[in-house]
Design an enzyme around this catalytic site. Structure first.
Site, PDB file in Angstrom:
ATOM      1  N   THR A 111     -22.183 -10.562  54.937  1.00 21.23           N
ATOM      2  CA  THR A 111     -21.004  -9.704  54.757  1.00 21.23           C
ATOM      3  C   THR A 111     -21.383  -8.318  54.263  1.00 21.23           C
ATOM      4  OG1 THR A 111     -19.516 -11.533  54.323  1.00 21.23           O
ATOM      5  CG2 THR A 111     -18.902  -9.426  53.375  1.00 21.23           C
TER       6      THR A 111
ATOM      7  N   SER B  51     -24.923 -15.664  57.621  1.00 21.05           N
ATOM      8  CA  SER B  51     -25.833 -16.684  57.087  1.00 21.05           C
ATOM      9  C   SER B  51     -25.487 -18.090  57.560  1.00 21.05           C
ATOM     10  CB  SER B  51     -25.898 -16.624  55.560  1.00 21.05           C
ATOM     11  OG  SER B  51     -24.733 -17.151  54.971  1.00 21.05           O
TER      12      SER B  51
ATOM     13  N   THR C 299     -23.496 -14.743  51.846  1.00 17.77           N
ATOM     14  CA  THR C 299     -23.297 -15.615  50.679  1.00 17.77           C
ATOM     15  C   THR C 299     -23.151 -17.090  51.059  1.00 17.77           C
ATOM     16  OG1 THR C 299     -20.895 -15.305  50.732  1.00 17.77           O
ATOM     17  CG2 THR C 299     -22.165 -13.796  49.343  1.00 17.77           C
ATOM     18  N   ASP C 300     -22.737 -17.358  52.311  1.00 17.00           N
ATOM     19  CA  ASP C 300     -22.367 -18.745  52.635  1.00 17.00           C
ATOM     20  C   ASP C 300     -23.530 -19.723  52.463  1.00 17.00           C
ATOM     21  OD1 ASP C 300     -19.804 -17.946  53.127  1.00 17.00           O
ATOM     22  OD2 ASP C 300     -20.003 -17.873  55.303  1.00 17.00           O
TER      23      ASP C 300
END
Ligand code: ASP
Length: 332
Positions: free
Chosen positions: A12, A54, A85-86
């Site tokens: 992101t 990710s 972040t995932d």
């Protein structure tokens, strides 16, 4: 002045709007242009290793990251990895096994909102990540996010939208960042020289138990993989509503040389299969490993790393219960 290598991977933080939704589009150099003040903290070289959401990051990408850091380790004082972040907690855990005992900080960061948005956590997170990468007292693989420094083996994404995306599971934050200052509570250990690994076995699967879970699913997953992680309920138990079949299926898998790890789907405080009868019956399969206070993300990375080195059950058990980067504390 410290010399830091920034490695871009997408996420992101580097994303922009497209007709199909947010997708990574900015290079590391474009990200750095949004935070000009970091040039007063350190000198920076940057590379773009890949540019992915990710969700599409796989164990092969973890190996690419580890190889890149190994190749550049002597040239830099620290590393900043911009990452989605995932799956950041999985990457941080995997890197903690692929690069053990690094004295230099290897900092993962990202954001919940793209850096080009008016309202974004990207700039603070990126600046904090560089501040941590320049530290002499933070070591090894870390996630720096929303003012918290989390050990790479202890992170989990616990919020999908708000800026406080990550929690440290069963372990304190190493440090916090406040008013541009790093306030460090814990100094983690390091080795004189880091130990790098270059192999992972990605035939590791995870099954989250649900009430009524079918044993044929367990059978299939064991057949198709070298290791199966069972995310059980509470402190840990194995259902018996289909007679003893569940345990029989696990035993068959163990006989075929598969590795089975029992963990809990509850985020905090870990497993303890000794408490209830439904857990103690696992003692009929003494080869089953228990995750105790490890995160599932760390169990995934640790199993891939261990099975990349050995297929011997005794060695697998010994390595699994050998703490790496404080991944497991309560394993007696
Ligand atoms: N889907 C994004 C990713 O993991 C989410 C994020 O970066 O916050 O790449």
């Amino acid at each position: 002045m410290k010399h830091i290598l920034m490695i871009g991977t997408g996420g992101t933080i580097a994303s922009g709007r497209s007709t199909e939704g947010l997708m990574p589009e900015l290079s590391t150099d474009q990200l750095l242009a949004f935070v000009p003040a970091v040039s007063s903290l350190c000198s920076i070289d940057s590379i773009q290793l890949f540019s992915l959401d990710s969700t599409d990051i796989c164990p092969a990408h973890w190996l690419l990251l580890a190889r890149q850091i190994r190749a550049q380790y002597d040239r830099y004082d620290g590393f900043v990895i911009a990452h989605g972040t995932d799956t950041m907690a999985y990457t941080a855990a995997a890197l903690s096994y692929l690069i053990r005992g690094a004295r230099k900080p290897i900092v993962l960061t990202g954001a919940q909102k793209p850096i080009s948005f008016d309202s974004t956590d990207s700039k603070v997170n990126l600046t904090d990540a560089f501040r941590c990468a320049c530290s002499d007292t933070l070591h090894g693989v870390l996630i720096v996010f929303n003012g918290k420094v989390i050990l790479g083996t202890r992170a989990r994404k616990t919020r999908t939208k708000s800026y406080e995306a990550f929690s440290s599971i069963n372990y304190p934050y190493l440090a916090v960042l406040q008013d541009d200052c790093l306030l460090q509570y814990i100094e983690n250990a390091f080795l004189p020289e880091p130990l790098f690994s270059d192999r992972l076995d990605d035939r590791v699967a995870l099954l989250k138990l649900i009430p009524g879970v079918r044993t044929d699913l367990v059978k299939y997953m064991l057949q198709e993989n070298d290791a199966l992680i069972l995310e059980s309920f509470g402190v840990g138990g194995i259902p018996s509503y289909q007679g003893t079949q569940f345990l029989d299926v696990l035993n068959e898998g163990l006989d075929q040389g598969k590795t089975v790890v029992l963990t809990t789907q509850v985020a905090n405080e870990g497993s303890n299969v000794g408490v209830y009868q439904v857990g103690r019956r696992l003692r009929a399969c003494p080869q089953i490993l228990e995750a105790f206070d490890m995160t599932t993300e760390a169990v995934v990375g640790k199993l891939m790393w261990i099975l990349g080195q050995t297929a011997d059950p005794a060695q697998i058990r010994a390595l699994f219960y050998t703490p790496v980067a404080n991944d497991i504390l309560n394993y007696k």
